[in-house]
Design a protein around this motif. Structure first.
Motif, PDB file in Angstrom:
ATOM      1  N   ARG B 114       1.003  -0.879   0.472  1.00  0.00           N
ATOM      2  CA  ARG B 114       0.252   0.147   0.052  1.00  0.00           C
ATOM      3  C   ARG B 114       0.978   1.381  -0.126  1.00  0.00           C
ATOM      4  NH1 ARG B 114      -4.330  -1.286   4.912  1.00  0.00           N
ATOM      5  NH2 ARG B 114      -2.226  -1.579   5.748  1.00  0.00           N
ATOM      6  N   ASN B 115       0.285   2.764  -0.543  1.00  0.00           N
ATOM      7  CA  ASN B 115       1.320   3.145  -0.536  1.00  0.00           C
ATOM      8  C   ASN B 115       0.389   4.610   0.795  1.00  0.00           C
ATOM      9  OD1 ASN B 115      -0.762   4.557  -1.295  1.00  0.00           O
ATOM     10  ND2 ASN B 115      -0.685   4.758  -3.364  1.00  0.00           N
ATOM     11  N   LYS B 116       0.943   5.384   0.932  1.00  0.00           N
ATOM     12  CA  LYS B 116       0.857   6.080   2.218  1.00  0.00           C
ATOM     13  C   LYS B 116      -0.427   6.771   1.695  1.00  0.00           C
ATOM     14  CE  LYS B 116       2.619  10.381   4.345  1.00  0.00           C
ATOM     15  NZ  LYS B 116       4.120  11.037   4.192  1.00  0.00           N
ATOM     16  N   ALA B 117      -1.423   6.984   0.715  1.00  0.00           N
ATOM     17  CA  ALA B 117      -3.076   7.310   0.463  1.00  0.00           C
ATOM     18  C   ALA B 117      -3.308   6.537   0.464  1.00  0.00           C
ATOM     19  CB  ALA B 117      -3.180   8.097  -0.917  1.00  0.00           C
ATOM     20  N   GLN B 118      -3.168   4.813   0.277  1.00  0.00           N
ATOM     21  CA  GLN B 118      -3.975   4.307   0.315  1.00  0.00           C
ATOM     22  C   GLN B 118      -3.877   3.684   2.014  1.00  0.00           C
ATOM     23  OE1 GLN B 118      -1.690   1.647  -2.127  1.00  0.00           O
ATOM     24  NE2 GLN B 118      -4.137   1.147  -3.309  1.00  0.00           N
ATOM     25  N   LEU B 119      -3.059   3.957   2.870  1.00  0.00           N
ATOM     26  CA  LEU B 119      -2.697   3.642   3.816  1.00  0.00           C
ATOM     27  C   LEU B 119      -3.376   5.010   5.028  1.00  0.00           C
ATOM     28  CD1 LEU B 119       1.284   2.852   5.289  1.00  0.00           C
ATOM     29  CD2 LEU B 119      -0.804   1.647   5.948  1.00  0.00           C
ATOM     30  N   ILE B 120      -3.063   5.556   4.655  1.00  0.00           N
ATOM     31  CA  ILE B 120      -4.060   7.358   5.482  1.00  0.00           C
ATOM     32  C   ILE B 120      -5.860   7.233   5.052  1.00  0.00           C
ATOM     33  CG2 ILE B 120      -4.876   9.363   5.601  1.00  0.00           C
ATOM     34  CD1 ILE B 120      -1.940   9.994   4.884  1.00  0.00           C
ATOM     35  N   ARG B 121      -5.844   6.287   3.593  1.00  0.00           N
ATOM     36  CA  ARG B 121      -6.957   5.890   4.002  1.00  0.00           C
ATOM     37  C   ARG B 121      -7.733   4.901   4.416  1.00  0.00           C
ATOM     38  NH1 ARG B 121      -7.496   6.436  -1.793  1.00  0.00           N
ATOM     39  NH2 ARG B 121      -7.444   4.498  -1.771  1.00  0.00           N
ATOM     40  N   ALA B 122      -7.288   3.796   4.391  1.00  0.00           N
ATOM     41  CA  ALA B 122      -7.092   2.563   5.405  1.00  0.00           C
ATOM     42  C   ALA B 122      -7.651   3.494   7.192  1.00  0.00           C
ATOM     43  CB  ALA B 122      -6.031   1.626   5.737  1.00  0.00           C
ATOM     44  N   ALA B 123      -6.649   4.289   7.646  1.00  0.00           N
ATOM     45  CA  ALA B 123      -6.776   4.315   8.584  1.00  0.00           C
ATOM     46  C   ALA B 123      -8.076   5.548   9.419  1.00  0.00           C
ATOM     47  CB  ALA B 123      -6.121   5.311   9.260  1.00  0.00           C
ATOM     48  N   VAL B 124      -8.085   6.453   8.119  1.00  0.00           N
ATOM     49  CA  VAL B 124      -9.310   7.178   8.003  1.00  0.00           C
ATOM     50  C   VAL B 124     -10.386   6.499   8.062  1.00  0.00           C
ATOM     51  CG1 VAL B 124     -10.464   8.863   8.245  1.00  0.00           C
ATOM     52  CG2 VAL B 124      -7.947   8.925   7.473  1.00  0.00           C
ATOM     53  N   LYS B 125     -10.763   5.412   7.523  1.00  0.00           N
ATOM     54  CA  LYS B 125     -11.835   4.716   7.245  1.00  0.00           C
ATOM     55  C   LYS B 125     -11.999   4.288   8.661  1.00  0.00           C
ATOM     56  CE  LYS B 125     -13.710   1.955   3.581  1.00  0.00           C
ATOM     57  NZ  LYS B 125     -15.111   1.732   4.087  1.00  0.00           N
TER      58      LYS B 125
END
Lengths: 107, 281
Positions: B114-125
């Motif tokens: 996962r790239n940074k954006a995907q990680l952040i999206r998973a976290a905020v989800k």
């Protein structure tokens, strides 16, 4: 800021955990030296509310929690989940029997 | 994670399987399953500084990740902690207790790619199903407990990040406004990739973005965060009794993982500089 208590208490508990983890030569371990050096470096300050000191104390408390929980978790695992099954001999022995000896081996 | 249990150090010929494999025994094991435990094959653990950062040496061999990359960490304190993990293994290496090593391996290998954006999206989800926002209506004692323990943390997060979160008793969960999610996305973007892996790990363990942020912002301790995450379980334990081999086991494991994740985030995102004050005459 989290309720952490006295830094000295955390330091003592942390060094005790390191002793549990390392064994005999815990004083020479890099972790021991690093922790002691870090606490010494942040002790001398003229500010009443030193942010770096609080950050270090929080980090030390977190590391203490990590070491302690890992040790307790391992102890619980050994106690309850690590034994595996008993052998047929042990099971027989529990009710006072012994497995028969077959002179030519089984089968 | 399957790969977390595969042996990290690559040797030309792996040593025979460790004792205590259970009732089936070494012959009955599947050929492709990595051993859960291995004998300790090294005497000394030390740290050295290489080009990419700090490395771990087991005797004279350099530690590698499960994907055979060189194990390098950016922070010396983190390297020391990982070395301590390896040094504290007694006769067998218990990989399931080496949480910092596992986190470093995750950050180095990025097996989920996962790239940074995907990680952040998973976290905020996670905010949509955040534990501290999901309330019960009965039993009333539990609802009261949730209000008393969780409301302050939500209030702190709302104040600290200047957002609206709220809580909900409906099965759909709270309705999080888009601006709130935006704020958290921007905040998380300020962390580097390694720290983000750690943050996402803590969120997955605690099942709460709010508790994770209050932990990372040093508002609460690890023990408190774990307690708040397990609030309903603690309530039921107090009501019906504690079962050591299940409750305490889970509690210790959750504490260990959360503490490891938090420490990992802080060690990966700090840069310590010692400023010497000039003597005032």
């Amino acid at each position: 800021m989290a309720a952490l208590g006295a830094p000295l208490r955390t330091l003592r508990a942390l060094l005790r955990e390191l002793r549990h983890a390392a064994g005999r030569s815990y004083r020479d371990s890099p972790a021991y030296r690093h922790v002691v050096a870090a606490f010494r470096a942040h002790r001398v300050t003229s500010e009443k509310l030193c942010r770096a000191q609080q950050e270090l104390h929080f980090q030390a408390a977190t590391y203490l929690c990590l070491l302690r929980s890992v040790r307790e978790h391992e102890a619980l695992h050994r106690e309850y989940h690590g034994r595996g099954e008993r052998s047929p001999q042990e099971v027989a022995g529990m009710v006072g029997f012994r497995l028969p000896q077959q002179p030519g081996g089984k089968g | 994670l399957w790969w977390a249990h595969s042996p990290p150090a690559r040797l030309p010929r792996p040593p025979p399987a460790a004792a205590g494999s259970g009732p089936v025994g070494p012959c009955g094991r599947r050929a492709y399953a990595p051993p859960a435990e291995r004998k300790r094959f090294y005497q000394n653990v030390s740290i050295s500084q290489g080009e990419g950062g700090f490395e771990i040496n087991l005797d004279h061999r350099k530690l590698k990740t499960p994907q055979a990359k060189l194990f390098t960490v950016p922070s010396e304190a983190l390297a020391i902690a990982v070395a301590t993990e390896w040094d504290s293994q007694k006769d067998t290496i218990k990989f399931y207790t080496m949480h910092l090593t596992t986190l470093c391996n995750t950050a180095l290998d990025n097996p989920t790619q996962r790239n940074k954006a995907q990680l952040i999206r998973a976290a905020v989800k996670f905010l949509e199903t955040d534990t501290v926002c999901y309330r019960v209506e009965e039993p009333p004692a539990l609802a009261e407990l949730q209000k008393n323990e969780w409301d302050p943390v939500v209030a702190w997060a709302e104040k600290r990040y200047n957002v609206t979160i709220g809580s909900s008793t409906s099965i759909l969960g709270p309705n999080i406004p888009a601006s709130t999610k935006e704020t958290f996305v921007n905040h998380l973007a300020s962390y580097n990739m390694w720290a983000l892996q750690g943050i996402e790990f803590v969120i997955t363990q605690l099942k709460s973005l709010i508790l994770s942020m209050s932990l990372i912002d040093r508002h609460i301790t690890v023990e408190k965060a774990v307690l708040l995450s397990r609030l309903e379980e603690e309530y039921q334990i107090r009501r019906w009794g504690n079962v050591e081999w299940a409750h305490d086991y889970d509690l210790c494991e959750l504490r260990a993982r959360t503490a490891a994740g938090t420490l990992f985030v802080h060690l990966c995102s700090e840069s310590s500089t010692v400023k010497h004050k000039l003597l005032q005459d």
